[in-house]
Design an enzyme around this catalytic site. Structure first.
Site, mmCIF file in Angstrom:
data_model
loop_
_atom_site.group_PDB
_atom_site.id
_atom_site.type_symbol
_atom_site.label_atom_id
_atom_site.label_comp_id
_atom_site.label_asym_id
_atom_site.label_seq_id
_atom_site.Cartn_x
_atom_site.Cartn_y
_atom_site.Cartn_z
ATOM 1 N N SER A 24 0.834 -1.213 0.000
ATOM 2 C CA SER A 24 0.000 0.000 0.000
ATOM 3 C C SER A 24 0.864 1.257 0.000
ATOM 4 C CB SER A 24 -0.892 0.027 1.240
ATOM 5 O OG SER A 24 -1.621 -1.164 1.330
ATOM 6 N N CYS A 52 -1.824 -6.067 2.829
ATOM 7 C CA CYS A 52 -3.227 -5.655 2.912
ATOM 8 C C CYS A 52 -4.079 -6.335 1.845
ATOM 9 C CB CYS A 52 -3.314 -4.130 2.782
ATOM 10 S SG CYS A 52 -4.991 -3.519 2.711
ATOM 11 N N CYS A 57 -5.948 -7.134 5.186
ATOM 12 C CA CYS A 57 -7.248 -6.460 5.283
ATOM 13 C C CYS A 57 -8.305 -6.985 4.300
ATOM 14 C CB CYS A 57 -7.092 -4.960 5.017
ATOM 15 S SG CYS A 57 -5.521 -4.266 5.501
ATOM 16 N N LYS A 60 -9.267 -10.776 4.667
ATOM 17 C CA LYS A 60 -9.858 -10.881 6.020
ATOM 18 C C LYS A 60 -11.291 -10.353 6.046
ATOM 19 C CE LYS A 60 -9.912 -7.623 8.488
ATOM 20 N NZ LYS A 60 -8.740 -7.125 9.194
ATOM 21 N N ALA A 125 14.974 -6.886 -3.892
ATOM 22 C CA ALA A 125 16.000 -5.857 -4.053
ATOM 23 C C ALA A 125 16.996 -5.903 -2.900
ATOM 24 C CB ALA A 125 15.345 -4.485 -4.101
ATOM 25 N N GLY A 185 -3.498 -12.448 21.303
ATOM 26 C CA GLY A 185 -4.621 -11.655 21.813
ATOM 27 C C GLY A 185 -4.682 -10.294 21.162
ATOM 28 N N TYR A 187 -5.128 -7.976 17.218
ATOM 29 C CA TYR A 187 -6.115 -7.836 16.135
ATOM 30 C C TYR A 187 -6.353 -9.170 15.407
ATOM 31 C CZ TYR A 187 -5.734 -2.642 15.743
ATOM 32 O OH TYR A 187 -5.769 -1.294 15.928
ATOM 33 N N GLU A 191 -9.797 -11.500 15.355
ATOM 34 C CA GLU A 191 -10.516 -11.494 14.074
ATOM 35 C C GLU A 191 -10.658 -12.920 13.538
ATOM 36 O OE1 GLU A 191 -8.406 -8.680 11.574
ATOM 37 O OE2 GLU A 191 -9.491 -6.977 12.438
ATOM 38 N N ARG A 208 -1.928 -15.338 26.505
ATOM 39 C CA ARG A 208 -1.089 -15.463 27.703
ATOM 40 C C ARG A 208 -1.493 -14.534 28.847
ATOM 41 N NH1 ARG A 208 4.618 -12.908 25.403
ATOM 42 N NH2 ARG A 208 3.838 -10.840 24.894
ATOM 43 N N ARG A 214 -4.826 -6.069 24.623
ATOM 44 C CA ARG A 214 -4.075 -5.164 25.500
ATOM 45 C C ARG A 214 -3.911 -3.814 24.800
ATOM 46 N NH1 ARG A 214 1.342 -4.351 26.146
ATOM 47 N NH2 ARG A 214 1.915 -6.040 24.727
ATOM 48 N N GLY A 271 2.085 -11.296 16.479
ATOM 49 C CA GLY A 271 2.778 -10.080 16.084
ATOM 50 C C GLY A 271 3.568 -10.254 14.800
ATOM 51 N N THR A 320 -2.835 0.088 7.165
ATOM 52 C CA THR A 320 -2.722 0.537 5.774
ATOM 53 C C THR A 320 -2.919 2.047 5.616
ATOM 54 O OG1 THR A 320 -3.304 -1.603 4.904
ATOM 55 C CG2 THR A 320 -3.770 0.267 3.479
ATOM 56 N N HIS A 447 -32.776 8.388 13.162
ATOM 57 C CA HIS A 447 -33.604 7.409 13.865
ATOM 58 C C HIS A 447 -34.300 6.491 12.883
ATOM 59 C CE1 HIS A 447 -35.775 5.901 17.296
ATOM 60 N NE2 HIS A 447 -36.891 5.991 16.600
ATOM 61 N N GLU A 452 -27.208 6.658 16.639
ATOM 62 C CA GLU A 452 -27.773 7.883 17.234
ATOM 63 C C GLU A 452 -27.446 7.980 18.724
ATOM 64 O OE1 GLU A 452 -32.143 8.210 17.362
ATOM 65 O OE2 GLU A 452 -32.248 6.046 17.104
HETATM 66 P P1 NDP Z 1 -0.451 -7.701 17.772
HETATM 67 O O1 NDP Z 1 0.834 -7.073 18.062
HETATM 68 O O2 NDP Z 1 -1.666 -6.873 17.676
HETATM 69 O O3 NDP Z 1 -0.734 -8.824 18.865
HETATM 70 C C1 NDP Z 1 0.210 -9.825 19.135
HETATM 71 C C2 NDP Z 1 -0.358 -10.723 20.206
HETATM 72 O O4 NDP Z 1 0.518 -11.836 20.383
HETATM 73 C C3 NDP Z 1 -0.459 -10.017 21.556
HETATM 74 O O5 NDP Z 1 -1.671 -10.407 22.144
HETATM 75 C C4 NDP Z 1 0.743 -10.574 22.320
HETATM 76 O O6 NDP Z 1 0.518 -10.657 23.698
HETATM 77 C C5 NDP Z 1 0.839 -11.965 21.741
HETATM 78 N N1 NDP Z 1 2.203 -12.513 21.861
HETATM 79 C C6 NDP Z 1 3.376 -11.903 21.548
HETATM 80 N N2 NDP Z 1 4.405 -12.723 21.789
HETATM 81 C C7 NDP Z 1 3.880 -13.881 22.281
HETATM 82 C C8 NDP Z 1 4.434 -15.096 22.731
HETATM 83 N N3 NDP Z 1 5.752 -15.316 22.740
HETATM 84 N N4 NDP Z 1 3.597 -16.057 23.167
HETATM 85 C C9 NDP Z 1 2.273 -15.846 23.183
HETATM 86 N N5 NDP Z 1 1.676 -14.727 22.772
HETATM 87 C C10 NDP Z 1 2.479 -13.743 22.317
HETATM 88 O O7 NDP Z 1 -0.191 -8.548 16.465
HETATM 89 P P2 NDP Z 1 -1.116 -9.263 15.402
HETATM 90 O O8 NDP Z 1 -0.281 -10.373 14.914
HETATM 91 O O9 NDP Z 1 -2.476 -9.556 15.935
HETATM 92 O O10 NDP Z 1 -1.285 -8.141 14.292
HETATM 93 C C11 NDP Z 1 -0.167 -7.413 13.783
HETATM 94 C C12 NDP Z 1 -0.558 -6.002 13.485
HETATM 95 O O11 NDP Z 1 -1.293 -5.958 12.292
HETATM 96 C C13 NDP Z 1 -1.475 -5.355 14.529
HETATM 97 O O12 NDP Z 1 -0.771 -4.753 15.574
HETATM 98 C C14 NDP Z 1 -2.252 -4.361 13.743
HETATM 99 O O13 NDP Z 1 -1.589 -3.114 13.787
HETATM 100 C C15 NDP Z 1 -2.234 -4.918 12.340
HETATM 101 N N6 NDP Z 1 -3.573 -5.421 12.002
HETATM 102 C C16 NDP Z 1 -4.592 -4.528 11.894
HETATM 103 C C17 NDP Z 1 -5.852 -4.968 11.610
HETATM 104 C C18 NDP Z 1 -6.974 -3.997 11.520
HETATM 105 O O14 NDP Z 1 -6.736 -2.802 11.353
HETATM 106 N N7 NDP Z 1 -8.214 -4.447 11.651
HETATM 107 C C19 NDP Z 1 -6.152 -6.377 11.398
HETATM 108 C C20 NDP Z 1 -5.013 -7.226 11.568
HETATM 109 C C21 NDP Z 1 -3.778 -6.746 11.848
HETATM 110 P P3 NDP Z 1 0.679 -9.399 24.690
HETATM 111 O O15 NDP Z 1 -0.525 -8.544 24.486
HETATM 112 O O16 NDP Z 1 0.702 -10.056 26.042
HETATM 113 O O17 NDP Z 1 1.959 -8.745 24.329
#
Ligand code: NDP
Length: 463
Positions: A24, A52, A57, A60, A125, A185, A187, A191, A208, A214, A271, A320, A447, A452
């Protein structure tokens, strides 16, 4: 007058701008730079449109639509619709239709670049020096090199982690996982738990911490937990995957709390990391942040000023629209009139999480607002949407406004409910504009809608 970086044919370089990554951000930067007279090439080794379009996106949202039909079929009976037989979901149809749609979008991206006069170079590259890039056997010089390579899913280290899939592959599973488990835990975890649950999997989410999402508003997180639980997602908090082993007919997942689950597929959504491998930037000593992302200044210059970077690879909000905004800002600064510009304002970026029901949010959470502003008023509406008076569904909707008591300014708006992203996009304009609660109140509602509530909540729920 300050010179810009468009060279009007007198450049010693092959290109004014060489973009690495046709996602993007990269594509937007390339097209915008061309429109300002720059000579631009883009190198891409995978797919046009980046994460994306191909594995983020877009697919998904298509799968989320597919999963919502589950609720729609159930809701229909209360409105007098009787389906002749129990609806049956066919994974291959969804997957293959998705593949067709993504192919169509890839072609549109190719056409956009071609029509704009951007040269597209296929291959990975490698940056050779501050103005030199190699792709395969060819070498190109450029006034500026833009690194827009995005991120890549990161998988934790545990025995059997080679048996998991990531968001790069989950859309294209060969067979539908009747039993599905997602680790994380954030996005992606919530999802996909909602998507596979809606499509009919017996679905487990392992996180975890004590409560997922969070960083989001606590009440939003609790509300979402309860709604996902009602819809049948098996939520396991305070535990992690210890190991995974292949067993007959599936995968045995051992959790750190001693529990064992047997499933057909495990998605890790733990992540993403900057996709810098093999780019050659380490050899140039380009400075990184502590998290390993490319460090950039307000002009998106790395520590090597002719090497620029935008999007996920810089470790900012991985969204994005943020990459698109950065692309346009960067191009205006480097290839526009180069007049001083204020840096991008990263506050009040609205976002949606497409779990079911959706979350939409802009501005501060209640906790952040209390911390930053002290005295706040919190307005909460927690209600059963009108549709569900007849559908029989127990789904509820949450809306929240967080208001600064001293100035009456709306600091944040939160929603969990149908089409929350659509609603919050509009509210985001008001929050960004710094409107007051009185201005929200003086807006006439539409309404009957759920939205609203955002202009009719009169009594603070708490202070
Ligand atoms: P996030 O960073 O949002 O979440 C990662 C999750 O993995 C957290 O809950 C984290 O826990 C957990 N985690 C990290 N390390 C470990 C581990 N060693 N063991 C167990 N759990 C672990 O990443 P995502 O992969 O969900 O998404 C990546 C990014 O993509 C997002 O941050 C978002 O910006 C983007 N995205 C946006 C969307 C949207 O706009 N709708 C949709 C999908 C993705 P903890 O919280 O405890 O650190």
């Amino acid at each position: 007058m300050v010179e810009n970086d468009v060279t009007d044919g007198v450049s010693p370089f092959d290109y004014d701008l060489f973009v690495i990554g046709a996602g993007s951000g990269g594509v937007r930067a390339a097209r915008t730079a061309v429109s300002l007279g720059a000579r631009v090439a883009v190198a891409e080794d995978r797919y046009l449109g980046g994460t994306c379009v191909n594995v983020g996106c877009v697919p998904k949202k298509l799968y989320s639509y597919a999963a919502h039909f589950h609720d729609a079929f159930e809701d229909a009976a209360g409105f007098g619709w009787h389906l002749p037989e129990v609806p049956r979901f066919d994974w291959a149809t969804l997957r293959d239709n998705k593949i067709g749609e993504i192919k169509r979008l890839n072609d549109i991206y190719a056409r956009l670049l071609d029509t704009a006069g951007v040269r597209l170079i296929n291959g990975r590259a490698q940056v050779m020096d501050a103005h030199l890039v190699r792709v395969g056997e060819e070498t190109f010089s450029a006034g500026k090199i833009l690194v827009a390579v995005g991120g890549w899913p990161w998988v934790p280290d545990f025995p059997g982690n080679d048996l998991v899939v990531t968001s790069n592959h989950v859309f294209d599973l060969e067979t539908f996982p009747e039993r599905f488990l997602v680790l994380g835990g954030g996005y992606i975890a919530v999802e996909f738990a909602s998507i596979f649950n809606g499509l009919g999997s017996d679905c487990h989410l392992i996180y975890r911490g004590d409560l997922f999402l969070r960083g989001f508003d606590r009440q939003v997180r609790e509300f979402t937990r309860d709604e996902m639980d009602k819809k049948g997602v098996n939520l396991h908090f305070g535990t992690n995957i210890e190991s995974i082993a292949r067993v007959e007919g599936g995968l045995k997942v051992s959790l750190t709390n001693g529990e064992q689950l047997e499933v057909d597929a495990v998605l890790t959504a733990t992540g993403r990391r900057p996709n810098l491998a093999g780019l050659g930037l380490d050899e140039l000593d380009v400075e990184l942040t502590e998290a390993g992302a490319l460090k950039v200044n307000d002009r998106f210059e790395t520590s090597v000023p002719s090497i620029l970077a935008i999007g996920d690879v810089t470790g900012g909000p991985e969204l994005t629209p943020v990459a698109l905004a950065e692309a346009m800002h960067l191009v205006q600064q480097h290839f526009g009139d180069n007049s001083p510009r204020s840096p991008i304002d990263y506050r009040n970026i609205p976002t949606a999480v497409f779990c079911h029901p959706n979350i939409g949010t802009v501005g501060l959470s209640e906790e952040e607002a209390r911390e930053a502003h002290g005295d706040i008023r919190v307005y909460v509406a927690d209600f059963r949407p009108m549709k569900h008076t007849l559908s029989g569904s127990r789904e509820r909707c949450l809306m929240k406004l967080i208001v600064d008591d001293a100035t009456d300014r709306v600091l944040g708006a939160q929603m969990v409910g149908e089409e929350a992203g659509e609603v919050i996009q509009g509210i985001a304009i008001a929050v960004r504009a710094g409107l007051t609660k009185a201005e929200f109140d003086s807006t006439v509602g539409i309404h009957p809608t759920g939205a609203e509530e955002f202009v009719t909540m009169r009594t603070p729920t708490r202070r």
